[in-house]
Scaffold this motif. Sequence first.
Motif, PDB file in Angstrom:
ATOM      1  N   GLN A  47       0.836  -1.205   0.000  1.00 42.93           N
ATOM      2  CA  GLN A  47       0.000   0.000   0.000  1.00 42.93           C
ATOM      3  C   GLN A  47       0.871   1.255   0.000  1.00 42.93           C
ATOM      4  N   TYR A 123      -4.900   4.688   9.794  1.00 46.06           N
ATOM      5  CA  TYR A 123      -3.989   3.818   9.072  1.00 46.06           C
ATOM      6  C   TYR A 123      -2.557   4.006   9.541  1.00 46.06           C
ATOM      7  N   TYR A 124      -2.124   5.263   9.583  1.00 49.39           N
ATOM      8  CA  TYR A 124      -0.746   5.527   9.984  1.00 49.39           C
ATOM      9  C   TYR A 124      -0.516   5.134  11.436  1.00 49.39           C
ATOM     10  N   GLY A 127      -1.399   0.864  11.690  1.00 52.80           N
ATOM     11  CA  GLY A 127      -0.927  -0.095  10.698  1.00 52.80           C
ATOM     12  C   GLY A 127      -2.067  -0.859  10.043  1.00 52.80           C
ATOM     13  N   ARG A 129      -5.383  -1.415   7.665  1.00 55.30           N
ATOM     14  CA  ARG A 129      -5.738  -0.912   6.345  1.00 55.30           C
ATOM     15  C   ARG A 129      -6.771   0.195   6.432  1.00 55.30           C
ATOM     16  N   PRO A 130      -6.678   1.184   5.562  1.00 49.38           N
ATOM     17  CA  PRO A 130      -7.687   2.252   5.557  1.00 49.38           C
ATOM     18  C   PRO A 130      -9.031   1.714   5.081  1.00 49.38           C
TER      19      PRO A 130
END
Lengths: 130, 130
Positions: A47, A123-124, A127, A129-130
């Motif tokens: 990603q 997400y950041y 970790g 997934r968005p």
Amino acid sequence: MATINNPGDTGGRLIAASKVNGTTVYNTAGEKLGSVYDVMLDKISGQAQYAVLSFGGFLGIGDKYHPLPWNQLKYDTGQGGYIVNLDRSRLEGAPVYGASEMTSWDDGFGRDVAAYYGSGGAYYGSGARP
Amino acid sequence: MATINNPGDTGGRLIAASKVNGTTVYNTAGEKLGSVYDVMLDKISGQAQYAVLSFGGFLGIGDKYHPLPWNQLKYDTGQGGYIVNLDRSRLEGAPVYGASEMTSWDDGFGRDVAAYYGSGGAYYGSGARP
């Protein structure tokens, strides 16, 4: 459409990473801001987490690298470049790093970037997934 | 750890797309198969769909481009390259395209690749996240 001979010429869903790098970045007024220096990928998932923009010579901020969450970049086929919907003051206040700074580009850095632009925070941060 | 000066030197979660391109690819026996030619990204999501490997001079198949689902590539820090767990016969039978072929690299192509390697089929087929 992307082909073997011209992987960047894609009218479809995909674009070659090598084609993204070097692409011009404009603001919504059509002013040239800089270009994409690189794309940072999650090693495992593949990603794209953020694009690193180079604004050297633009905005009077010298040769700086400017990470932007991937979802802030919209490709415009008319201009043949990416559009970012951010005004000058927003960019000037954003996390920006010089070429000589040994700043980590990893998780903490990503969180700073996401927090500033108000996108991709979960997400950041986790970790996931968005 | 990835830094501004060396975005590819990452012990963390991220890697620069420019660093992925050109990286050597080995099989599990440690034999050099070729290198990563490019990474194809989904324009909207930023998700790497597949890596395009170049096996020119290897395997006796000439200058061919060989798309592989991203999740087939495992980075090995010891060898400083990607490992693919595929034997020679598997690679020889896989979808491979010459530089002069005007083959679409888009959805249909991705489905062929995913079907061959038995991975990512749902993703390639529907556009949904894996």
